[in-house]
Each structure stands twice: as C-alpha cells, then as structure tokens.
Design a protein around this motif. Structure first.
Motif, PDB file in Angstrom:
ATOM      1  N   LEU A 149       0.830  -1.210   0.000  1.00 61.95           N
ATOM      2  CA  LEU A 149       0.000   0.000   0.000  1.00 61.95           C
ATOM      3  C   LEU A 149       0.862   1.256   0.000  1.00 61.95           C
ATOM      4  O   LEU A 149       0.555   2.236  -0.694  1.00 61.95           O
ATOM      5  N   LEU A 150       1.944   1.250   0.772  1.00 60.99           N
ATOM      6  CA  LEU A 150       2.828   2.407   0.829  1.00 60.99           C
ATOM      7  C   LEU A 150       3.488   2.659  -0.519  1.00 60.99           C
ATOM      8  O   LEU A 150       3.590   3.813  -0.969  1.00 60.99           O
ATOM      9  N   VAL A 151       3.946   1.612  -1.174  1.00 63.90           N
ATOM     10  CA  VAL A 151       4.571   1.770  -2.487  1.00 63.90           C
ATOM     11  C   VAL A 151       3.525   2.198  -3.515  1.00 63.90           C
ATOM     12  O   VAL A 151       3.801   3.016  -4.396  1.00 63.90           O
ATOM     13  N   GLY A 152       2.301   1.667  -3.399  1.00 59.44           N
ATOM     14  CA  GLY A 152       1.233   2.082  -4.310  1.00 59.44           C
ATOM     15  C   GLY A 152       0.913   3.560  -4.173  1.00 59.44           C
ATOM     16  O   GLY A 152       0.742   4.269  -5.173  1.00 59.44           O
ATOM     17  N   ALA A 153       0.858   4.041  -2.923  1.00 63.50           N
ATOM     18  CA  ALA A 153       0.605   5.468  -2.698  1.00 63.50           C
ATOM     19  C   ALA A 153       1.777   6.313  -3.207  1.00 63.50           C
ATOM     20  O   ALA A 153       1.575   7.358  -3.845  1.00 63.50           O
ATOM     21  N   SER A 154       3.005   5.871  -2.927  1.00 61.11           N
ATOM     22  CA  SER A 154       4.186   6.611  -3.378  1.00 61.11           C
ATOM     23  C   SER A 154       4.263   6.665  -4.898  1.00 61.11           C
ATOM     24  O   SER A 154       4.725   7.655  -5.468  1.00 61.11           O
ATOM     25  N   TRP A 155       3.843   5.590  -5.544  1.00 59.80           N
ATOM     26  CA  TRP A 155       3.846   5.519  -7.005  1.00 59.80           C
ATOM     27  C   TRP A 155       3.135   6.720  -7.605  1.00 59.80           C
ATOM     28  O   TRP A 155       3.623   7.350  -8.548  1.00 59.80           O
ATOM     29  N   LEU A 156       1.970   7.058  -7.051  1.00 60.56           N
ATOM     30  CA  LEU A 156       1.210   8.193  -7.565  1.00 60.56           C
ATOM     31  C   LEU A 156       1.739   9.513  -7.032  1.00 60.56           C
ATOM     32  O   LEU A 156       1.928  10.477  -7.789  1.00 60.56           O
ATOM     33  N   LEU A 157       2.006   9.584  -5.728  1.00 56.33           N
ATOM     34  CA  LEU A 157       2.420  10.844  -5.111  1.00 56.33           C
ATOM     35  C   LEU A 157       3.761  11.347  -5.635  1.00 56.33           C
ATOM     36  O   LEU A 157       4.007  12.553  -5.666  1.00 56.33           O
ATOM     37  N   ASN A 158       4.635  10.434  -6.052  1.00 57.41           N
ATOM     38  CA  ASN A 158       5.955  10.853  -6.525  1.00 57.41           C
ATOM     39  C   ASN A 158       5.910  11.529  -7.887  1.00 57.41           C
ATOM     40  O   ASN A 158       6.941  12.009  -8.374  1.00 57.41           O
ATOM     41  N   TYR A 159       4.744  11.562  -8.535  1.00 59.20           N
ATOM     42  CA  TYR A 159       4.602  12.373  -9.744  1.00 59.20           C
ATOM     43  C   TYR A 159       4.471  13.856  -9.398  1.00 59.20           C
ATOM     44  O   TYR A 159       4.566  14.707 -10.278  1.00 59.20           O
ATOM     45  N   LEU A 160       4.235  14.156  -8.132  1.00 61.22           N
ATOM     46  CA  LEU A 160       4.143  15.534  -7.669  1.00 61.22           C
ATOM     47  C   LEU A 160       5.535  16.063  -7.340  1.00 61.22           C
ATOM     48  O   LEU A 160       6.480  15.288  -7.177  1.00 61.22           O
ATOM     49  N   PRO A 161       5.699  17.388  -7.252  1.00 65.04           N
ATOM     50  CA  PRO A 161       7.016  17.958  -6.926  1.00 65.04           C
ATOM     51  C   PRO A 161       7.530  17.467  -5.571  1.00 65.04           C
ATOM     52  O   PRO A 161       6.752  17.206  -4.654  1.00 65.04           O
ATOM     53  N   LEU A 162       8.845  17.330  -5.472  1.00 59.20           N
ATOM     54  CA  LEU A 162       9.561  17.011  -4.233  1.00 59.20           C
ATOM     55  C   LEU A 162       9.288  15.596  -3.718  1.00 59.20           C
ATOM     56  O   LEU A 162       9.626  15.270  -2.582  1.00 59.20           O
ATOM     57  N   GLY A 183      -2.833   4.185  -6.612  1.00 65.84           N
ATOM     58  CA  GLY A 183      -2.395   5.174  -5.638  1.00 65.84           C
ATOM     59  C   GLY A 183      -3.526   5.705  -4.781  1.00 65.84           C
ATOM     60  O   GLY A 183      -3.396   5.805  -3.549  1.00 65.84           O
ATOM     61  N   LEU A 184      -4.652   6.016  -5.407  1.00 66.96           N
ATOM     62  CA  LEU A 184      -5.791   6.547  -4.649  1.00 66.96           C
ATOM     63  C   LEU A 184      -6.342   5.496  -3.685  1.00 66.96           C
ATOM     64  O   LEU A 184      -6.652   5.811  -2.526  1.00 66.96           O
ATOM     65  N   ALA A 185      -6.473   4.256  -4.150  1.00 69.97           N
ATOM     66  CA  ALA A 185      -6.980   3.196  -3.281  1.00 69.97           C
ATOM     67  C   ALA A 185      -6.023   2.936  -2.126  1.00 69.97           C
ATOM     68  O   ALA A 185      -6.451   2.737  -0.979  1.00 69.97           O
ATOM     69  N   SER A 186      -4.714   2.946  -2.416  1.00 64.52           N
ATOM     70  CA  SER A 186      -3.725   2.708  -1.369  1.00 64.52           C
ATOM     71  C   SER A 186      -3.783   3.793  -0.300  1.00 64.52           C
ATOM     72  O   SER A 186      -3.741   3.492   0.908  1.00 64.52           O
ATOM     73  N   MET A 187      -3.891   5.049  -0.728  1.00 61.91           N
ATOM     74  CA  MET A 187      -3.960   6.142   0.245  1.00 61.91           C
ATOM     75  C   MET A 187      -5.223   6.060   1.093  1.00 61.91           C
ATOM     76  O   MET A 187      -5.196   6.327   2.306  1.00 61.91           O
ATOM     77  N   ALA A 188      -6.334   5.674   0.468  1.00 66.41           N
ATOM     78  CA  ALA A 188      -7.591   5.567   1.211  1.00 66.41           C
ATOM     79  C   ALA A 188      -7.514   4.478   2.275  1.00 66.41           C
ATOM     80  O   ALA A 188      -7.961   4.657   3.417  1.00 66.41           O
TER      81      ALA A 188
END
Length: 327
Positions: free
Chosen positions: A95-108, A307-312
């Motif tokens: 779940l953490l890697v799934g969330a990071s997968w999406l979030l890492n498209y954002l800056p920083l 990513g969205l499902a993992s964060m939820a």
C-alpha cells in the motif's frame, strides 16, 4: 567534531528542497520537449497513431497489467530490505509503495517522505533505518542494471536471432528473469513479519527482484513499439530497458526515461546506417519518444487507481502496531 547548528541544518534542507524542485522542473521540461519533437514529426506520429488504434486487446491489457507487476516487485524489494529493521506486514508495504507511485509524480516526491514517516509512526522504524533502506535499494538497482547489461550481452543477441518475430528474444530473456523474481516475491509474502536471514542474503534477494523488475520493463517497451507498428530487435529493447532503468536511479523521474528511450534508439539507428549515408535521426528519435510516452501513459492509467486506493486504505489504518523497538 562539532555538531551542525540549526542555521546550517536549515540551509542544507533548503538546498535539498531547491535541488528537488529543479529536478522536477527539468523533468517536466523534458516531457514537454518530448511531446514537441513527436509533434514535429507529424507523418511518423500519424502512422504510429494509426497502428496504435489497430492494436490487439491483448496487447493493451498487457500494457496495463505489466506496471502492476513492477509495483509488486518494487514492493518486494523494499519489504525485503525494511524487514531488517522492524516488523512490516506485506500489505502495508504494498500500500505504501502504491501510494508513493502516484504521489511521486508531484514535486519534491512527497510519497517518499510519506513512506518514511509512516514507517516511523506505525512500524516504529527509525528514520535513519528507512534512509539506509533507500540507499541499499538504490545500490541493488545499480547492481541489477549491471547484471542485466551482462545478461543482454550474453543472451540477448542469440535470442534475437530466433524466428517468429523480433519480440521473441525479449520475451525469453525477460521471462527467465521475471519467473524467479516472482517466486522470490511470493516467498517474501509467506515469511515471518520480522528480520530474517543474513544481510548478504537480503541484498541478493533484493537484486533478484530488481532483475525481474527490469525484465518487466523490457516487455513494456517491446509492447509499446509493437503497438506503434515498429517492433524492435531484442538487443535494442534490452538496451533501452537497461538505459532507462539506469536513468531511473537519477533524481529526475519524469521525462528523462522518454528521452533515454529515444536517444538509445537513435544511437542504434546511427550505428546501423551504412557509411556515407545519413540516418534519419529526427524520425527515429520521435519513434523512441512516442514509445516512451505510451509507456508513461499506460503507467499513469494504472498508478492513479492504485495510488488513490492505497492512500484511502492507509488513512483508515494509520495507527501504531505491535512492532519491535526502534534502533
């Protein structure tokens, strides 16, 4: 040796933030530049779009399924390395890697810092240990790339000479890496939730998982070129996979992979051009960039729901668990 003052620490933190922001901006510029080059080659783009519209359903499904295997294997790498420092359920890491997968498209790269913070809060893993895991994962990735290059040199050419299409060599070379990697991933799920084995064994398993990850990457590029109506020889695909995986170790995560794909394809085209003739580098570059952009688009289609499902799910279970004391 005197400790750093708060002012020095804050200054270093600001410099790191600035470097990450510049890397992200450069990645966006590279992505825009890739789109511009492709658009400039309108005829090549038209033929590629026409070929993509006729792509088989199986090829489209495979393009969407393969990034999921990358997600599983990447999760396996981090799970294997992190369990040296605490009890981390396999579900949490995925779940953490799934969330990071999406979030890492954002800056920083907020997904990276979010994963470290979650391990500290929920699994009681010290930040310094999470940093060790990240650097070890990078080293395992670099080692896997070097092994893959040797693998390509020894096996790729021979397999590319088989009959039955240009992609057959890629399939065999990739599957021979993916199968043991998936077996290692499955074994990792069944292990106790704590540090197991020696550090050397842990690193070897992580490298094996990363080799499978690169094998999946090869299949994705092979499919991308096939969908665009321009299948490439096994040696070319395997070289692109190795080059783009090496580029992924750099802080520029968006845009660089597409350019590395295009430039690697261009280098092969120049090498194959007879002496005295000029290679159509612009057209070849556009084809490579198109394949890279298609690969990126397929990944985003999958990364968004994962990513969205993992964060939820993580938001509902964000509570400390019975973990080992931090080091």
């Amino acid at each position: 040796m005197p400790e750093d003052t708060p002012d020095i620490t804050a200054d270093r933190r600001q410099r790191r933030t600035l470097v990450r922001a510049l890397a992200y901006a450069l990645g966006i510029a590279l992505l825009i530049g890739a789109g511009f080059v492709v658009a400039q080659n309108a005829s090549e783009l038209s033929r590629a779009a026409s070929a993509a519209s006729r792509a088989s359903t199986a090829a489209i499904i495979a393009m969407l399924v393969l990034p999921l295997i990358n997600w599983l294997l990447t999760s396996g790498v981090l799970l294997t390395l992190t369990r040296r420092y605490g009890r981390v359920p396999a579900s949490d890491m995925h779940l953490l890697v799934g969330a990071s997968w999406l979030l890492n498209y954002l800056p920083l790269k907020p997904g990276l810092f979010g994963r470290v913070a979650y391990h500290k809060l929920v699994h009681n893993i010290a930040v310094r240990d999470s940093v060790r895991v990240m650097f070890t994962a990078l080293a395992c990735g670099a080692g896997a790339v070097m092994i893959f290059i040797a693998w390509t040199g020894c096996l790729g050419y021979a397999l590319s000479e088989f009959g039955g299409g240009k992609s057959l060599g890629v399939f065999f070379a990739s599957v021979l890496l993916i199968v043991p990697a998936m077996l290692a991933w499955g074994q990792g799920l069944s292990q106790p939730r704590g540090p197991e084995g020696t550090p050397a064994a842990t690193v070897l398993i992580a490298v094996l998982l990363r080799l499978g990850d690169i094998g999946v990457w090869s299949l994705r590029f092979s499919l991308a070129f096939a969908i665009l109506g321009q299948p490439q020889p096994a040696m070319v695909i395997l070289a692109i996979a190795a080059a783009t995986q090496a580029a992924s170790l750099l802080p520029i995560q968006i845009g660089l992979s597409e350019w590395v794909c295009g430039l690697t394809l261009g280098a092969f085209a120049i090498a194959a051009t007879p002496a005295g003739e000029a290679a159509n580098v612009s057209t070849v570059l556009a084809l490579g960039l198109s394949a890279g952009l298609l690969n990126r688009a397929a990944e985003l289609v999958v990364a968004l729901p994962v990513g969205l499902a993992s964060m939820a799910i993580l938001a509902k279970h964000k509570r400390p668990r019975d973990t080992q004391p931090k080091r």
